[in-house]
Design an enzyme around this catalytic site. Structure first.
Site, PDB file in Angstrom:
ATOM      1  N   THR A  50      58.051  -1.387  62.387  1.00  4.66           N
ATOM      2  CA  THR A  50      59.857  -1.932  63.299  1.00  4.66           C
ATOM      3  C   THR A  50      59.335  -3.564  62.381  1.00  4.66           C
ATOM      4  OG1 THR A  50      59.567  -0.535  65.329  1.00  4.66           O
ATOM      5  CG2 THR A  50      61.163  -2.441  64.766  1.00  4.66           C
ATOM      6  N   ASP A 234      65.372   2.268  61.520  1.00  3.34           N
ATOM      7  CA  ASP A 234      64.185   2.685  62.277  1.00  3.34           C
ATOM      8  C   ASP A 234      64.604   3.956  63.015  1.00  3.34           C
ATOM      9  OD1 ASP A 234      61.338   1.459  63.443  1.00  3.34           O
ATOM     10  OD2 ASP A 234      61.954   0.718  64.848  1.00  3.34           O
TER      11      ASP A 234
HETATM   12  P1  ATP Z   1      56.397   2.536  67.515  1.00  3.65           P
HETATM   13  O1  ATP Z   1      55.940   3.831  66.195  1.00  3.65           O
HETATM   14  O2  ATP Z   1      55.852   2.795  68.852  1.00  3.65           O
HETATM   15  O3  ATP Z   1      57.539   2.627  67.098  1.00  3.65           O
HETATM   16  P2  ATP Z   1      55.670   0.748  65.046  1.00  3.65           P
HETATM   17  O4  ATP Z   1      55.348   1.467  64.428  1.00  3.65           O
HETATM   18  O5  ATP Z   1      56.778   0.497  65.596  1.00  3.65           O
HETATM   19  O6  ATP Z   1      55.472   1.648  66.307  1.00  3.65           O
HETATM   20  P3  ATP Z   1      54.880  -2.260  66.357  1.00  3.65           P
HETATM   21  O7  ATP Z   1      56.097  -2.094  67.794  1.00  3.65           O
HETATM   22  O8  ATP Z   1      56.180  -2.626  64.772  1.00  3.65           O
HETATM   23  O9  ATP Z   1      55.038  -0.704  65.340  1.00  3.65           O
HETATM   24  O10 ATP Z   1      54.406  -2.830  66.107  1.00  3.65           O
HETATM   25  C1  ATP Z   1      53.267  -2.512  67.262  1.00  3.65           C
HETATM   26  C2  ATP Z   1      52.620  -3.747  67.881  1.00  3.65           C
HETATM   27  O11 ATP Z   1      51.721  -4.229  66.157  1.00  3.65           O
HETATM   28  C3  ATP Z   1      53.253  -4.754  67.781  1.00  3.65           C
HETATM   29  O12 ATP Z   1      53.178  -5.632  68.573  1.00  3.65           O
HETATM   30  C4  ATP Z   1      53.029  -5.983  66.317  1.00  3.65           C
HETATM   31  O13 ATP Z   1      53.763  -6.716  66.335  1.00  3.65           O
HETATM   32  C5  ATP Z   1      51.722  -5.701  65.939  1.00  3.65           C
HETATM   33  N1  ATP Z   1      51.384  -6.092  64.245  1.00  3.65           N
HETATM   34  C6  ATP Z   1      52.153  -5.180  63.809  1.00  3.65           C
HETATM   35  N2  ATP Z   1      51.713  -6.130  62.953  1.00  3.65           N
HETATM   36  C7  ATP Z   1      50.493  -5.816  62.551  1.00  3.65           C
HETATM   37  C8  ATP Z   1      49.660  -7.209  62.060  1.00  3.65           C
HETATM   38  N3  ATP Z   1      49.649  -7.082  60.222  1.00  3.65           N
HETATM   39  N4  ATP Z   1      48.898  -8.380  62.692  1.00  3.65           N
HETATM   40  C9  ATP Z   1      48.926  -8.144  63.678  1.00  3.65           C
HETATM   41  N5  ATP Z   1      49.896  -7.820  64.490  1.00  3.65           N
HETATM   42  C10 ATP Z   1      50.737  -6.460  64.108  1.00  3.65           C
HETATM   43 MG    MG Z   2      58.723   0.918  66.712  1.00  2.25          MG
END
Ligand code: ATP
Ligand code: MG
Length: 737
Positions: A50, A234
């Site tokens: 996301t 998404d």
């Molecule tokens: P889901 O599959 O549950 O939807 P997602 O893949 O969309 O998860 P995100 O919600 O985008 O994951 O990110 C998960 C967490 O990790 C968030 O708190 C995000 O801010 C943090 N995060 C992601 N990438 C980084 C990074 N490169 N450095 C620090 N924090 C990160």
């Molecule tokens: Mg997500």
């Protein structure tokens, strides 16, 4: 590597973009900055999908000079859309109002409003939520003389929605010789006719119509194809056939589509979502680039390990690695509760401890398999005065009193809205009997007209009794009067007027004491909502729509399931399904029992069982720092008592990730002395949880809860003969066994 980032930083035009790039890892940076047109980011939970999607939008606007208007982003909930807009505004420091961000339903609605004519809809069409839809189906069954016992309305609703999700209209179906199928089809056809006549659009219809709009109107399609230079999606693993077809149309020829998803988190198969769309995507967009993100940033080591281990039991996965830099953290706390109340007790005790240590309520979530499980936790939280919010279930715009008020407003906007007519014809009660309503329905059915028109006809015919005639004429007059009264006043004044003049305020106010107050408050809140309603930020692009219509559309879309309200500082209670995409520092995964989770319907079906397991994976991966899992040894749910076995998913979690928690270690079961001592409201007297007692009238039972003190002390007892009862100790003569 690292070079991706270097290159990106060189291309970055300003400090803000440089900072944006620096906050990404290499694979994320590649996903954000790739020049490829069609991109599939396939990655596990918490890997930043996301985040990447949001950053890509910012990148495209800032560095690729794509304008805001040229971006279309699809999210899973209204809340996610709001958050995304906010995050982009923060990143870019500009207003993102002209950007199309929303759910499939919201975006489809926007399209249909802008092109109602081409979509073959009346300008005044109204959106119904699923409760309205069910009501309409019930009425239809009545008019088709189909017995609700043999034709359960919910199943019919399910059937209709499933057809629509697949893009199938009644005219496409072939029933063959099967009588059941023939009847189903008949209902579907009549339902379509009725919606058409009443200008009503259900959620599935929004999507299907929007697809047909693009498919059948080349000029409209061309316009949007040219307008959107980047389409981003998404939670791609959970889109259904119609949604995918719609995306395909929009991106045809340009292949400008960026999707992120995780096959392990596909949890809406039961609702028509097709995880196969991930394969379809790879086929339909041959030049696509696949990017995998493997680092999880959300959870501690034990939590991630548990999640990976559980989902590894599924076959046919696309296979992704997921690792974390984080330390193992606390082991997952596992609690075997005596019953569901004890489970709630345990959870709330832990939340209290969390708050005492300075933790915020907002960071806590209780996740359960089905809405019916929330009540125990609500009661316990209420007694403990910890603020909480239940997602899903009945939300503001779904409450009866609110829907009544909205139905009046809808009738004023569109007299042919049959669903609203049904709702308010005798609410508040005005002496219009079932018989009269049936007559109206019969006329409507015979002549193929709306209920409103049928009512006017019936009045003209003059064959009603004086009493019925007066009541009906009164109703017709009320709607007409209201319509006149509200001309030229502000929206909130209209709402206020309707709430008062229809008698709804009095009507609901007189309902059973406390409930009535709440309903009156809700109605007042509706007036408030209308006052605060922001026409600019909501449903923009529908300037041709009147204020009232906009507000009504907003209310319907907000009532959609899967939607969550805004955060306040309170504990979040929600189903596992609605927790998708969210994260919390402290998560309670409750009811891990066979027949609850995995659900009863899924245990015999391997496909559904795997979906339950993915749901478990989703649940575990919501936790950032602390995860607590619990199950009850006996549970009363849906009015039945059962002694379920612990969920198979528990066995799939590696032992080293788990630490069993025993609150009642030193006492033989089922007595729980520790609890009695720690609970502030718990009785300090002679009675304890789990104790066996006998009552002169009700016989033998077990104490489940105690509450209050002194005169007010109450105990809840599960009696063998008569079930669960609350008794005042001062009056109940109990013998300890
Ligand atoms: P889901 O599959 O549950 O939807 P997602 O893949 O969309 O998860 P995100 O919600 O985008 O994951 O990110 C998960 C967490 O990790 C968030 O708190 C995000 O801010 C943090 N995060 C992601 N990438 C980084 C990074 N490169 N450095 C620090 N924090 C990160
Ligand atoms: Mg997500």
């Amino acid at each position: 590597m690292g070079s991706e980032i270097e290159v990106a930083i060189n291309a970055a035009k300003n400090e803000a973009v440089t900072a944006l790039i620096r906050s990404l890892n290499d694979a994320q940076c590649q996903a954000v900055t790739t020049p490829s047109q069609s991109v599939l980011v396939l990655a596990g939970a918490g890997s930043g999908k996301t985040r990447v999607l949001v950053h890509r939008i910012a990148w495209q606007i800032q560095v690729m000079d794509i304008s805001m208007q040229s971006i279309l982003a699809v999210t899973f909930t209204n809340k996610a859309a709001k958050e995304m807009r906010g995050r982009i505004e923060d990143l870019l420091n500009v207003s993102a109002r002209s950007m199309w961000i929303g759910t499939f339903h919201g975006l489809a609605h926007r399209l249909l409003r802008s092109h109602a004519k081409q979509a073959k809809l009346p300008e005044t069409f109204q959106v119904m939520d699923s409760a309205d839809q069910l009501r309409l189906i019930k009425r239809l069954l009545g008019s088709l003389n189909l017995d609700e016992d043999k034709w359960p309305p919910k199943q019919i609703q399910w059937y209709i929605n499933a057809q629509k999700d697949e893009g199938i209209r009644a005219r496409h179906c072939v029933a063959g010789y099967d009588l059941y199928q023939q009847n189903l089809l008949k209902v579907y056809q009549s339902y379509e006719d009725l919606c058409e006549r009443s200008g009503l659009v259900d959620f599935g219809e929004l999507l299907l119509r929007a697809h047909e709009l693009l498919r059948d109107n080349p000029d409209v399609l061309a316009f949007y194809q040219q307008r959107f230079r980047q389409v981003l999606v998404d939670e791609f693993q959970d889109i259904n056939t119609v949604q995918y077809a719609w995306l395909r149309l929009l991106t045809q020829g340009q292949d400008n589509i960026f999707v992120v998803g995780d096959d392990d988190q596909s949890i809406y198969g039961w609702r028509g979502a097709k995880v196969e769309n991930i394969y379809n995507f790879q086929k339909h967009y041959p030049d696509h680039q696949v990017i995998k993100l493997e680092q999880n940033y959300r959870s501690t080591g034990f939590i991630l390990k548990a999640a990976n281990a559980v989902v590894a039991n599924n076959d046919g996965r696309m296979g992704k690695a997921l690792w974390t830099d984080s330390a193992n953290g606390d082991p997952i706390a596992l609690y075997a509760a005596f019953n569901e109340q004890d489970e709630a007790y345990f959870v709330v005790e832990r939340i209290k401890a969390w708050i005492n240590e300075g933790g915020k309520c907002n960071d806590v979530a209780i996740l359960y398999r089905s809405n019916a499980q929330s009540r125990q936790f609500e009661e316990r939280l209420m007694t403990t005065a910890i603020p909480y919010r239940v997602y899903g279930g009945l939300r503001f715009f779904e409450r009866a009193e609110i829907k009544n008020a909205l139905a009046y407003l809808r009738m004023m906007a569109n007299r042919h809205d049959d669903a609203s007519f049904e709702r308010i014809i005798n609410t508040p009660t005005r002496g219009i009997g079932m018989k009269t309503v049936d007559d109206i329905r019969a006329i409507a059915r015979d002549q193929g007209i709306s209920l409103w028109s049928a009512m006017l006809l019936l009045l003209d015919q003059g064959r009603l009794t004086a009493r019925a005639g007066n009541a009906l004429a009164g109703f017709a007059q009320l709607i007409k009067n209201l319509d006149q009264l509200v001309q030229g006043i502000e929206l909130y004044e209209k709402v206020q007027l309707v709430v008062e003049k229809t008698g709804l305020l009095d009507f609901h106010g007189k309902e059973k004491a406390d409930k009535g107050d709440e309903k009156v408050e809700n109605l007042q809140e509706l007036v408030n909502a209308a006052r605060l309603f922001d026409f600019n930020s909501n449903l923009e692009g529908m300037e041709n729509l009147g204020e009232l219509d906009m507000f009504l559309a907003y209310a319907s879309l907000e009532a959609g399931d899967m939607q969550a309200d805004d955060f306040e500082d309170c504990v979040q209670l929600m189903t596992l399904h609605s927790a998708k995409g969210l994260e919390f520092k402290l998560v309670f995964l409750v009811g891990l029992e066979e027949g609850v989770f995995p659900s009863q319907q899924s245990v015999d079906d391997i496909g559904r069982l795997e979906e339950e397991r993915r749901l478990c994976y989703v649940g575990i991966t919501r936790a950032m720092q602390h995860l607590s899992i619990s199950y009850a040894e006996s549970r009363r749910l849906y009015g039945r008592e059962s002694y379920p076995r612990p969920s198979r998913f528990l066995r799939e979690i590696p032992a080293e990730c788990i630490q069993e928690v025993r609150l009642r270690a030193e006492v033989s079961r089922p007595v729980s002395s520790v609890k009695v001592n720690t609970a502030p409201l718990q009785a300090q007297g002679q009675y304890r949880l789990g104790q066996r007692v006998s009552h002169v009238k009700f016989g033998e039972g077990v104490i489940l809860q105690t509450e209050g003190a002194g005169e007010q002390e109450r105990v809840q007892i599960n009696f063998k003969q008569v079930g669960i009862k609350w008794l005042m100790l001062a009056y109940a003569k109990l013998d300890v066994l």
